[in-house]
Design an enzyme around this catalytic site. Sequence first.
Site, PDB file in Angstrom:
ATOM      1  N   CYS A 187     -25.713  44.527  47.240  1.00 51.53           N
ATOM      2  CA  CYS A 187     -24.861  44.168  46.099  1.00 51.53           C
ATOM      3  C   CYS A 187     -24.155  45.380  45.499  1.00 51.53           C
ATOM      4  O   CYS A 187     -23.250  45.225  44.678  1.00 51.53           O
ATOM      5  CB  CYS A 187     -25.683  43.469  45.028  1.00 51.53           C
ATOM      6  SG  CYS A 187     -26.580  42.051  45.643  1.00 51.53           S
ATOM      7  N   HIS A 205     -23.007  44.228  37.707  1.00 52.06           N
ATOM      8  CA  HIS A 205     -23.313  43.279  38.781  1.00 52.06           C
ATOM      9  C   HIS A 205     -23.934  42.035  38.145  1.00 52.06           C
ATOM     10  O   HIS A 205     -24.802  42.136  37.278  1.00 52.06           O
ATOM     11  CB  HIS A 205     -24.290  43.935  39.762  1.00 52.06           C
ATOM     12  CG  HIS A 205     -24.831  43.004  40.783  1.00 52.06           C
ATOM     13  ND1 HIS A 205     -24.046  42.089  41.454  1.00 52.06           N
ATOM     14  CD2 HIS A 205     -26.097  42.826  41.267  1.00 52.06           C
ATOM     15  CE1 HIS A 205     -24.807  41.399  42.301  1.00 52.06           C
ATOM     16  NE2 HIS A 205     -26.046  41.821  42.188  1.00 52.06           N
ATOM     17  N   ASN A 260     -25.150  34.935  41.646  1.00 52.68           N
ATOM     18  CA  ASN A 260     -25.074  36.294  42.196  1.00 52.68           C
ATOM     19  C   ASN A 260     -24.271  36.243  43.502  1.00 52.68           C
ATOM     20  O   ASN A 260     -24.760  35.745  44.513  1.00 52.68           O
ATOM     21  CB  ASN A 260     -26.501  36.810  42.432  1.00 52.68           C
ATOM     22  CG  ASN A 260     -26.531  38.212  43.016  1.00 52.68           C
ATOM     23  OD1 ASN A 260     -25.502  38.740  43.433  1.00 52.68           O
ATOM     24  ND2 ASN A 260     -27.712  38.799  43.053  1.00 52.68           N
TER      25      ASN A 260
HETATM   26  N1  COA Z   1     -37.527  26.767  39.620  1.00 50.31           N
HETATM   27  C1  COA Z   1     -38.712  26.599  39.008  1.00 50.31           C
HETATM   28  N2  COA Z   1     -39.711  27.495  39.107  1.00 50.31           N
HETATM   29  C2  COA Z   1     -39.491  28.601  39.846  1.00 50.31           C
HETATM   30  C3  COA Z   1     -38.277  28.829  40.500  1.00 50.31           C
HETATM   31  C4  COA Z   1     -37.269  27.855  40.371  1.00 50.31           C
HETATM   32  N3  COA Z   1     -36.070  27.993  40.961  1.00 50.31           N
HETATM   33  N4  COA Z   1     -38.352  30.011  41.151  1.00 50.31           N
HETATM   34  C5  COA Z   1     -39.570  30.513  40.910  1.00 50.31           C
HETATM   35  N5  COA Z   1     -40.270  29.660  40.128  1.00 50.31           N
HETATM   36  C6  COA Z   1     -41.615  29.800  39.618  1.00 50.31           C
HETATM   37  C7  COA Z   1     -42.448  30.752  40.430  1.00 50.31           C
HETATM   38  O1  COA Z   1     -42.994  30.078  41.562  1.00 50.31           O
HETATM   39  C8  COA Z   1     -43.506  31.174  39.450  1.00 50.31           C
HETATM   40  O2  COA Z   1     -44.491  30.176  39.429  1.00 50.31           O
HETATM   41  P1  COA Z   1     -46.050  30.546  39.361  1.00 50.31           P
HETATM   42  O3  COA Z   1     -46.194  31.357  38.098  1.00 50.31           O
HETATM   43  O4  COA Z   1     -46.686  29.216  39.327  1.00 50.31           O
HETATM   44  O5  COA Z   1     -46.294  31.343  40.606  1.00 50.31           O
HETATM   45  C9  COA Z   1     -42.794  31.106  38.093  1.00 50.31           C
HETATM   46  O6  COA Z   1     -41.593  30.362  38.330  1.00 50.31           O
HETATM   47  C10 COA Z   1     -42.445  32.449  37.489  1.00 50.31           C
HETATM   48  O7  COA Z   1     -41.849  33.265  38.431  1.00 50.31           O
HETATM   49  P2  COA Z   1     -41.443  34.744  38.078  1.00 50.31           P
HETATM   50  O8  COA Z   1     -41.103  35.417  39.346  1.00 50.31           O
HETATM   51  O9  COA Z   1     -42.457  35.378  37.193  1.00 50.31           O
HETATM   52  O10 COA Z   1     -40.148  34.515  37.191  1.00 50.31           O
HETATM   53  P3  COA Z   1     -39.220  35.597  36.599  1.00 50.31           P
HETATM   54  O11 COA Z   1     -39.115  35.403  35.149  1.00 50.31           O
HETATM   55  O12 COA Z   1     -39.526  36.973  37.098  1.00 50.31           O
HETATM   56  O13 COA Z   1     -37.813  35.213  37.218  1.00 50.31           O
HETATM   57  C11 COA Z   1     -36.289  35.805  38.981  1.00 50.31           C
HETATM   58  C12 COA Z   1     -37.645  35.192  38.625  1.00 50.31           C
HETATM   59  C13 COA Z   1     -36.145  35.735  40.492  1.00 50.31           C
HETATM   60  C14 COA Z   1     -35.202  35.001  38.313  1.00 50.31           C
HETATM   61  C15 COA Z   1     -36.260  37.273  38.499  1.00 50.31           C
HETATM   62  O14 COA Z   1     -37.406  37.948  38.922  1.00 50.31           O
HETATM   63  C16 COA Z   1     -35.051  38.008  38.986  1.00 50.31           C
HETATM   64  O15 COA Z   1     -33.944  37.732  38.597  1.00 50.31           O
HETATM   65  N6  COA Z   1     -35.237  39.024  39.852  1.00 50.31           N
HETATM   66  C17 COA Z   1     -34.149  39.810  40.369  1.00 50.31           C
HETATM   67  C18 COA Z   1     -33.557  39.111  41.546  1.00 50.31           C
HETATM   68  C19 COA Z   1     -32.243  39.688  41.937  1.00 50.31           C
HETATM   69  O16 COA Z   1     -31.451  40.070  41.119  1.00 50.31           O
HETATM   70  N7  COA Z   1     -31.988  39.732  43.238  1.00 50.31           N
HETATM   71  C20 COA Z   1     -30.763  40.149  43.785  1.00 50.31           C
HETATM   72  C21 COA Z   1     -30.643  41.615  43.825  1.00 50.31           C
HETATM   73  S1  COA Z   1     -28.978  42.068  44.121  1.00 50.31           S
END
Ligand code: COA
Length: 339
Positions: free
Chosen positions: A117, A257, A287
């Site tokens: 990205c 980004h 994204n």
């Molecule tokens: N819908 C519902 N629940 C979801 C889900 C979805 N689409 N995706 C994940 N979950 C669940 C998980 O399974 C987890 O459940 P559990 O606690 O029972 O295991 C729970 O939600 C919490 O997940 P968590 O990873 O703690 O959430 P978070 O607040 O960290 O948010 C992201 C997850 C992916 C949104 C966040 O970590 C993020 O944005 N990361 C950066 C990703 C990114 O930018 N990538 C591209 C780089 S260029």
Amino acid sequence: MAETKQSAGILGLGSYVPERILTNADLEKIVDTSDEWIFSRTGIKQRHVADEATATSDIAAGAAKRALAHAGIKAEELDLIIVATATPDMFFPSTACLVQEKIGATHAAAFDLAAGCSGFVYGLTVATQFIQAGLYQRVLVIGAETLSKILDWTDRNTCVLFGDGAGAAVIGPVPAGYGVLGVELGADGHGGELLKMPAGGSRRPPSAETVAQRLHYVHMNGNEVFKFAIKVMGEAAQKALQKAGMTDADVDYLIPHQANIRIIQSAAKRLQLPMEKVHVNVDRYGNTSAASIPIALEEAVLEGKVKNGDKLVLVGFGAGLTWAACVLRWYKEDSSVGE
Ligand code: COA
């Protein structure tokens, strides 16, 4: 230093997204998720998704044509095309060569650049070097992705986050004191495991087994990438500002980004910028990886949020892991849209 070099900046911008929109409500029918979860954790409401017949070079060419029109130059005048992408049409030829053919840039050299990205800002930096060195006059940098093609649509952890799109910029000479004033690029290969497509390359060539194991899709440790992003976005932006001889207080507008609204808010806080000075469109596009910064920048310019002389910071992070920030002093003789 900068006085002896030709200054380089953006002469024109263009973007292109596929027509089809996938809303959070649509995703609720595909995986176990909800609009409430997606919006509250990421800020995303919808994303654009390419149809089966559309590949990355198609949308890249769409963005390129708009950027050329905005810059008021012809494709034959281009010296070089750089396409930043993690979703090329195929391994080879490069997507940049496919775009060259599609837009008729008969005199341009062409290559792809892989920096996740962060790819657009990496590409912008490379283009700037060619202009500053006097080797080229017109370089087209495109960030283009069809992430939808490598998403596992059964994995709610990843499929809700990304969208397809392309953004392009024509880079060329600008008056002294404008254009790219400071850049910070970085990489940390230790974090490569956190965000990758495990198979399909020379490490794990495609086989029935890799397909059955769903290794041709995006695999991500979202939590770790989140922590990395929170740390690196502000840091990279501040290092680029330092290199430009500026501080947080000089920033007129931030083009981050668009991965997650919480990451964007954290970068804004670190730079002590109110959200009115930060461009946000993650709600409408998700994204779009290497395309996100040029799409956001074009939108900001078209909405009149960016004026000549404004100091912008473009900053991103991505697979690699990589990060990239650039301080850009905006200059455009006529900022109207070309097409
Ligand atoms: N819908 C519902 N629940 C979801 C889900 C979805 N689409 N995706 C994940 N979950 C669940 C998980 O399974 C987890 O459940 P559990 O606690 O029972 O295991 C729970 O939600 C919490 O997940 P968590 O990873 O703690 O959430 P978070 O607040 O960290 O948010 C992201 C997850 C992916 C949104 C966040 O970590 C993020 O944005 N990361 C950066 C990703 C990114 O930018 N990538 C591209 C780089 S260029």
